[in-house]
Design an enzyme around this catalytic site. Structure first.
Site, mmCIF file in Angstrom:
data_model
loop_
_atom_site.group_PDB
_atom_site.id
_atom_site.type_symbol
_atom_site.label_atom_id
_atom_site.label_comp_id
_atom_site.label_asym_id
_atom_site.label_seq_id
_atom_site.Cartn_x
_atom_site.Cartn_y
_atom_site.Cartn_z
ATOM 1 N N CYS A 8 -3.171 1.814 6.459
ATOM 2 C CA CYS A 8 -3.731 0.961 7.691
ATOM 3 C C CYS A 8 -4.291 1.633 8.206
ATOM 4 C CB CYS A 8 -2.730 0.149 8.185
ATOM 5 S SG CYS A 8 -0.889 0.949 8.863
ATOM 6 N N GLU A 21 3.836 -5.502 12.114
ATOM 7 C CA GLU A 21 2.688 -4.032 11.940
ATOM 8 C C GLU A 21 1.351 -4.871 11.084
ATOM 9 O OE1 GLU A 21 2.965 -1.739 13.383
ATOM 10 O OE2 GLU A 21 4.797 -1.756 14.517
ATOM 11 N N THR A 41 -1.405 -12.847 7.560
ATOM 12 C CA THR A 41 0.022 -13.100 7.178
ATOM 13 C C THR A 41 0.919 -13.258 8.742
ATOM 14 O OG1 THR A 41 -0.734 -12.353 5.193
ATOM 15 C CG2 THR A 41 1.508 -12.875 5.816
ATOM 16 N N ASN A 55 0.577 -1.137 -0.159
ATOM 17 C CA ASN A 55 -0.161 0.139 -0.178
ATOM 18 C C ASN A 55 1.105 1.313 -0.548
ATOM 19 O OD1 ASN A 55 0.312 -0.509 2.460
ATOM 20 N ND2 ASN A 55 -0.811 0.937 3.333
ATOM 21 N N GLY A 111 2.226 -6.052 7.417
ATOM 22 C CA GLY A 111 0.730 -6.725 6.199
ATOM 23 C C GLY A 111 -0.241 -7.393 7.369
ATOM 24 N N GLU A 134 7.549 0.104 15.749
ATOM 25 C CA GLU A 134 8.416 0.809 15.040
ATOM 26 C C GLU A 134 8.355 2.497 15.672
ATOM 27 O OE1 GLU A 134 7.151 -0.253 11.603
ATOM 28 O OE2 GLU A 134 7.736 -1.503 11.216
HETATM 29 P P1 NDP Z 1 -0.293 -9.408 2.687
HETATM 30 O O1 NDP Z 1 0.033 -10.046 4.490
HETATM 31 O O2 NDP Z 1 -1.012 -10.296 2.041
HETATM 32 O O3 NDP Z 1 1.644 -9.287 2.229
HETATM 33 C C1 NDP Z 1 2.094 -8.754 3.251
HETATM 34 C C2 NDP Z 1 3.866 -9.022 2.790
HETATM 35 O O4 NDP Z 1 4.441 -10.215 3.535
HETATM 36 C C3 NDP Z 1 4.160 -8.903 1.718
HETATM 37 O O5 NDP Z 1 5.063 -8.764 1.285
HETATM 38 C C4 NDP Z 1 3.477 -10.525 0.888
HETATM 39 O O6 NDP Z 1 4.033 -10.975 -0.248
HETATM 40 C C5 NDP Z 1 4.158 -10.834 2.194
HETATM 41 N N1 NDP Z 1 4.609 -12.434 2.573
HETATM 42 C C6 NDP Z 1 2.713 -13.183 2.630
HETATM 43 N N2 NDP Z 1 3.141 -14.351 2.736
HETATM 44 C C7 NDP Z 1 3.903 -14.235 3.489
HETATM 45 C C8 NDP Z 1 4.085 -15.421 4.234
HETATM 46 N N3 NDP Z 1 3.665 -16.400 4.248
HETATM 47 N N4 NDP Z 1 5.898 -15.075 4.518
HETATM 48 C C9 NDP Z 1 5.973 -14.244 4.557
HETATM 49 N N5 NDP Z 1 5.588 -13.093 3.604
HETATM 50 C C10 NDP Z 1 4.543 -13.150 3.091
HETATM 51 O O7 NDP Z 1 -0.246 -8.091 3.132
HETATM 52 P P2 NDP Z 1 -0.959 -6.638 1.720
HETATM 53 O O8 NDP Z 1 0.114 -6.726 1.143
HETATM 54 O O9 NDP Z 1 -2.062 -6.925 1.451
HETATM 55 O O10 NDP Z 1 -0.535 -5.649 3.189
HETATM 56 C C11 NDP Z 1 -2.139 -4.779 3.364
HETATM 57 C C12 NDP Z 1 -1.981 -5.777 4.895
HETATM 58 O O11 NDP Z 1 -1.402 -4.890 5.714
HETATM 59 C C13 NDP Z 1 -3.171 -4.720 4.997
HETATM 60 O O12 NDP Z 1 -3.917 -6.046 6.178
HETATM 61 C C14 NDP Z 1 -3.029 -3.653 6.221
HETATM 62 O O13 NDP Z 1 -3.402 -3.335 7.501
HETATM 63 C C15 NDP Z 1 -1.822 -4.073 6.736
HETATM 64 N N6 NDP Z 1 -0.609 -3.437 6.925
HETATM 65 C C16 NDP Z 1 -0.810 -2.670 8.428
HETATM 66 C C17 NDP Z 1 0.259 -1.591 7.922
HETATM 67 C C18 NDP Z 1 0.704 -1.455 9.979
HETATM 68 O O14 NDP Z 1 1.330 -0.565 9.955
HETATM 69 N N7 NDP Z 1 0.354 -2.138 10.911
HETATM 70 C C19 NDP Z 1 0.444 -0.221 7.419
HETATM 71 C C20 NDP Z 1 0.179 -1.094 5.766
HETATM 72 C C21 NDP Z 1 -0.604 -2.151 5.181
HETATM 73 P P3 NDP Z 1 2.917 -10.411 -1.337
HETATM 74 O O15 NDP Z 1 2.395 -9.883 -1.269
HETATM 75 O O16 NDP Z 1 4.012 -11.310 -2.782
HETATM 76 O O17 NDP Z 1 2.237 -12.137 -1.134
#
Ligand code: NDP
Length: 480
Positions: free
Chosen positions: A282, A248, A230, A150, A226, A461
């Protein structure tokens, strides 16, 4: 078609398997570059490079590490236009947003931790007449940083900057959905003279590349941003290996609006806090709770303003709402809008995919959507949608607003609008979230602790919290 490359051991490398994944431009729906589909072999090479670089980097004086990082920050600033255009193309966000928020913040992240490390101190505990203790904060070694799509370069640098400043070597994976600015960043690191192996960027899918980083026994800490599911998966792999973890995760943030607020400022900010980056931040407030006496006034003003926000080509500097990040994500958001209607919600504006003309005709566009009339406990109000969709509802009392605000499994951020100081402090204290903004939104001081409670994450963080996470504390006790 351009190929993105991994950055390992100071070099730009193809994946060992020679397999690539298509990279889509969300605003056109077409493939425009190829991403390495890296696997555990690439991760193993990256970890080896990081291990080899660690003795040198961890023993490099903090002032030298800082100077190299400042060169990287300067290069980000010098390449603002290129990076902003790339971020917009890769993610679908308006180029104006990438230029005013994402890229400047990536630069600040690097600059901030490059200087913070010069002020990082540790404690001494004196036992009168008997001993002196001091805390020796040592870099951990090889650490893994995994970031989402994002705010691609913004969140990527937010993790790697404190890790590098503290003397660690990093194996990082940006989201495979938005890898492009991390690739450009690797070129800037080479240009800035970052020693080989200090930062390694391995592109690929979460389930393979990400999983391989988390599972590698030599990666001693994982900083992940993420989704909550995950995060839980990563924690389950990392915990038996006793890795340090910073997670996070998702949010379902409340925005509580009291009748005594500064109405005009609140409305203008609520439009931003609802729909910036197509609602894919987020920290966006997705559940808007409004004191009953101003509910109708709020609804009229909010809907009127939001109806004027049109979606458009993200590359146009005038565009305020761009495309959502992918076709799959667009379908997920649209399915939640459908669910909201089944749950009894009334769409006040938006609600359906928009088809633009010309090169954007296949882009993933959803207009800002406002829904009312939903029960506080329905799925639309409980689950993270992470798109341009908000619900609005009236409340009678402060206690009711706080109860509803706290009624989800998440606890990342909240926004409160009131001109009564007592109300502000009381509500902030009673809200279960890591961050509370009062009469503002997304105002960030990088020194403050950042993170969520409940299912929104573990750890903090920001500022010295991040430097503490990326170091191990050792107690040294000297008897006098
Ligand atoms: P994901 O959890 O799908 O992915 C986040 C990262 O983790 C990506 O690089 C993804 O790779 C990787 N990933 C996925 N599966 C695995 C695994 N099994 N092992 C290790 N790494 C993995 O999240 P999104 O990218 O869809 O992001 C959106 C989410 O992030 C929302 O829920 C949002 O709220 C959260 N978020 C939280 C923030 C915070 O500060 N709390 C800030 C911003 C977002 P790939 O994309 O290649 O699958």
């Amino acid at each position: 078609m351009e190929e993105i490359l991994n950055y390992i051991g100071g070099k730009l490398l193809e994946p060992q398997s020679n397999q690539y994944i298509d990279n889509y431009e969300p605003a056109t729906g077409s493939v425009y570059s190829q991403i390495p589909n890296s696997d555990e072999k690439d991760v193993a090479i990256a970890v080896e490079a990081a291990k080899n670089a660690f003795p040198g980097w961890s023993n490099t004086p903090a002032s030298t590490r800082s100077a190299i990082m400042i060169r990287i920050a300067d290069l980000i600033a010098a390449n603002l236009d290129t990076l902003a255009a790339a971020e917009s193309k890769d993610n679908g966000k308006p180029v104006s947003l990438a230029k005013s928020v994402d890229i400047p913040r990536a630069e600040s992240n690097i600059r901030f931790f490059a200087t913070a490390i010069l002020h990082f101190a540790s404690e001494a505990h004196i036992m009168e007449n008997s001993a002196i203790n001091y805390t020796n904060r040592k870099p951990i070694g090889v650490v893994g940083c995994i970031s989402p799509w994002n705010l691609p370069l913004y969140l990527f640098t937010w993790k790697i900057a404190p890790a590098l400043a503290a003397g660690n070597c990093v194996v990082a994976k940006p989201s495979e959905i938005t890898p492009y600015t991390a690739f450009l960043f690797s070129k800037l690191c080479i240009e800035a003279g970052l020693p080989a192996g200090v930062l390694n960027i391995v592109h690929g899918l979460g389930a393979s590349t990400g999983n391989a980083i988390v599972s590698h026994k030599s990666v001693k800490a994982i900083s992940f941003t993420g989704g909550t599911t995950t995060g839980a998966h990563i924690a389950a792999i990392a915990a038996p290996m006793f890795k340090k973890l910073s997670l996070e995760l998702g949010g379902k943030n409340p925005n509580i609006i009291f009748a005594d607020c500064d109405f005009d400022k609140m409305i203008a900010t609520t439009v931003r806090s609802s729909f910036s980056n197509q609602g894919q931040i987020c920290l966006c407030g997705s559940r808007i709770l409004v004191e009953k006496s101003i509910y109708e006034k709020f609804k009229t003003a909010f809907v009127e303003k939001v109806k004027k926000m049109s979606v458009g080509d993200p590359a146009d500097p005038e565009t305020k709402m761009g495309a959502v990040v992918s076709e799959a994500h667009m379908n997920k958001v649209l399915s939640y809008i459908e669910l909201a209607q089944k749950e009894g919600g009334k769409i006040l504006t938006g609600g359906q995919r928009v088809f633009l003309e010309g090169k954007n005709k296949n882009g993933y566009f959803i207009p800002p959507t406002i829904i009312e009339g939903l029960d506080e406990n329905c799925r639309t109000n409980k689950e993270e949608i992470f798109g341009p969709v908000v619900t609005i509802a009236p409340f009678d009392t402060e206690a009711e607003a706080v109860r509803i605000a706290n009624s989800t499994e998440y606890g990342l951020a909240a926004t409160v609008w009131t001109s009564n100081l007592n109300t502000a402090h009381r509500v902030a204290a009673n809200i279960e979230s890591g961050i509370v903004w009062i009469n503002t939104w997304l105002l960030r001081d990088l020194r403050t602790p950042f993170g969520g409670v409940k299912n929104s994450g573990v750890g903090r963080e920001g500022g010295f919290e991040a430097l503490k996470f990326f170091t191990e504390s050792q107690n040294v006790c000297i008897e006098l």
